[in-house]
Design an enzyme around this catalytic site. Structure first.
Site, PDB file in Angstrom:
ATOM      1  N   LYS A 126       0.915  -0.954  -0.091  1.00 39.82           N
ATOM      2  CA  LYS A 126       0.160  -0.322   0.358  1.00 39.82           C
ATOM      3  C   LYS A 126       0.805   1.446  -0.519  1.00 39.82           C
ATOM      4  CE  LYS A 126      -3.391   2.539   2.252  1.00 39.82           C
ATOM      5  NZ  LYS A 126      -4.670   2.371   3.486  1.00 39.82           N
TER       6      LYS A 126
ATOM      7  N   LYS B  50       1.274  10.398   5.411  1.00 37.53           N
ATOM      8  CA  LYS B  50       1.160   8.922   6.239  1.00 37.53           C
ATOM      9  C   LYS B  50       2.179   8.608   5.309  1.00 37.53           C
ATOM     10  CE  LYS B  50      -3.892   8.339   6.761  1.00 37.53           C
ATOM     11  NZ  LYS B  50      -5.131   6.670   6.268  1.00 37.53           N
TER      12      LYS B  50
ATOM     13  N   LYS C 139      -2.208  -1.457  -3.333  1.00 35.28           N
ATOM     14  CA  LYS C 139      -3.172  -0.485  -3.677  1.00 35.28           C
ATOM     15  C   LYS C 139      -2.244   0.804  -3.321  1.00 35.28           C
ATOM     16  CE  LYS C 139      -6.075   1.619  -0.477  1.00 35.28           C
ATOM     17  NZ  LYS C 139      -6.490   1.481   1.003  1.00 35.28           N
TER      18      LYS C 139
ATOM     19  N   SER D  93     -10.688   5.524  -4.449  1.00 31.92           N
ATOM     20  CA  SER D  93     -11.211   6.564  -4.433  1.00 31.92           C
ATOM     21  C   SER D  93     -11.055   7.790  -5.839  1.00 31.92           C
ATOM     22  CB  SER D  93     -12.220   7.498  -3.044  1.00 31.92           C
ATOM     23  OG  SER D  93     -10.578   7.657  -2.220  1.00 31.92           O
TER      24      SER D  93
HETATM   25  C1  PBG Z   1      -7.064   3.784   5.219  1.00 30.43           C
HETATM   26  C2  PBG Z   1      -7.402   3.407   3.994  1.00 30.43           C
HETATM   27  C3  PBG Z   1      -7.803   3.865   2.926  1.00 30.43           C
HETATM   28  C4  PBG Z   1      -8.242   3.548   1.426  1.00 30.43           C
HETATM   29  C5  PBG Z   1      -8.903   2.532   2.121  1.00 30.43           C
HETATM   30  N1  PBG Z   1      -8.509   1.964   4.127  1.00 30.43           N
HETATM   31  C6  PBG Z   1      -7.250   5.951   3.269  1.00 30.43           C
HETATM   32  C7  PBG Z   1      -6.118   5.772   3.930  1.00 30.43           C
HETATM   33  O1  PBG Z   1      -4.313   5.411   3.669  1.00 30.43           O
HETATM   34  O2  PBG Z   1      -5.457   6.828   3.878  1.00 30.43           O
HETATM   35  C8  PBG Z   1      -8.772   4.199   0.475  1.00 30.43           C
HETATM   36  C9  PBG Z   1      -9.474   4.055  -0.133  1.00 30.43           C
HETATM   37  C10 PBG Z   1      -9.683   4.725  -0.824  1.00 30.43           C
HETATM   38  O3  PBG Z   1      -8.956   5.955  -2.005  1.00 30.43           O
HETATM   39  O4  PBG Z   1     -11.020   4.080  -1.960  1.00 30.43           O
HETATM   40  N2  PBG Z   1      -7.547   2.082   6.689  1.00 30.43           N
END
Ligand code: PBG
Length: 335
Positions: free
Chosen positions: A205, A228, A259, A285
């Site tokens: 991720k 993050k 991801k 998203s």
């Molecule tokens: C955080 C989490 C995130 C998403 C899923 N779980 C965002 C992040 O890490 O800040 C993102 C999902 C998306 O953007 O559709 N645990």
């Protein structure tokens, strides 16, 4: 070793266009194709009063009440979508520094899991294991003096995972990127007699701008302090993704996730080739918002963009895709 090009006849013995001359032969020779079975439908839920509440940055996506989430579960089954993934928007009043609400057995996520499994027992239900929807600073871990406390966070994540498994969640998906969390979650699940709980690790991720609209959806955009980057990966790195995956596999992950999705197709291919495990992409998203915004302006054909991007994940080696477009894609695949 002879390359593929050496084995190809020269023109005109080879005319690649022969295989593209009609739809039937294109269908017959297509290597990768998308099916409804490949989809995990990502859903945002909330603890507010309205049944549905629009997400401004994600036109077409609503935050759902528990009842609406149960109805969506039935809809998923009717469409042949095998699984859904739940992401909660928690009222700010319930958030604190350590994400206490994540461990509430009567909280929003366990309530949704129970309602969805009751409405659609044959549907797979996946949940995020992470603290960010529940912390007032918006980080996935416990924050102290500006630093994330890895091991203290992992202990909480293990408790959260057990609680969610006991609520009936089928797939636990740690998305926090703390070190050692998959092993801790696996051990905790075994100790809690939850041997069948699947772990789909968000193993690779990246710290990405493409999560922007999601933070609006779950209400951490205003809350998030800083970024993050001390736990999510640097987007310039590729080998590190394999190391993260190797550790998670060794710790007991059943499935792996990369991801975001489309900008990371190279990582999906490497992960699939290296481990051969069920591998998923998350069309996040921001990817959703890009397609929606361009389509709303008439700059892209929305339906074609959905099918092309989702098929690209399959071609890159993904076994499936977590996507906000799952319902629409399933309808497109039917027609
Ligand atoms: C955080 C989490 C995130 C998403 C899923 N779980 C965002 C992040 O890490 O800040 C993102 C999902 C998306 O953007 O559709 N645990």
């Amino acid at each position: 070793m002879a390359s593929l090009h050496d084995r190809t006849a020269p023109f005109p013995a080879a005319r690649p266009r022969r295989l593209r001359q009609a739809e039937w032969v294109r269908r017959l020779t297509r290597q990768s194709s998308l099916q409804t079975e490949d989809l995990i439908w990502s859903l945002i839920v909330h603890d507010g009063r309205e049944d549905r509440q629009p997400v401004a940055a994600m036109p077409g996506v609503d935050r759902l009440s528990v009842d609406a989430a149960a109805a969506a579960a039935e809809r998923a089954v009717a469409l042949g979508i095998p699984a859904v993934a739940i992401f909660p928007n928690i009222a700010p009043i319930k958030k604190d520094r350590v994400g206490t609400e994540a461990l509430n057995p009567d909280g929003l996520v366990p309530a949704c899991v129970k309602a969805m499994k009751a409405a659609a027992p044959q549907l797979g239900v996946m949940v995020d294991v992470a603290l960010d929807p529940f912390t007032d600073h918006g980080h996935d871990g416990i924050l102290e003096n500006g630093r994330i406390l890895n091991d203290e966070t992992v202990a909480r994540l293990a408790d959260q995972a057990v609680l969610l498994a006991e609520a009936g969640a089928d797939i636990l998906a740690p998305s926090d990127m703390m070190d050692g969390r998959v092993g801790a979650i696996r051990t905790a699940l075994e100790n809690a007699r939850q041997p069948d709980a699947l772990i789909l690790s968000y193993a690779a991720k990246y710290a990405s701008c493409f999560y922007g609209p999601y933070r609006d959806a779950i209400g951490t955009a205003v809350a998030l302090q800083g970024d993050k980057k001390t736990y999510q990966m640097d987007f310039g790195n590729s080998d590190e993704a394999l190391k993260e995956c190797a550790m998670d596999v060794a710790e007991g992950a059943d499935m792996l996730m990369v991801k975001p999705g489309l900008p990371y197709l190279d990582i999906i291919r490497r992960v699939k080739d290296a481990f051969g495990l069920p591998t998923f992409a998350f069309q996040v998203s921001g990817e959703y918002a890009m397609i929606k915004a361009a389509s709303a302006n008439g700059w892209l054909d929305e339906n074609r963009a959905i099918l092309e991007t989702l098929t690209a994940f399959k071609r890159a080696g993904a076994d499936g895709v977590v996507t906000y477009f799952a319902e629409q894609a399933a309808l497109l695949l039917k027609s």
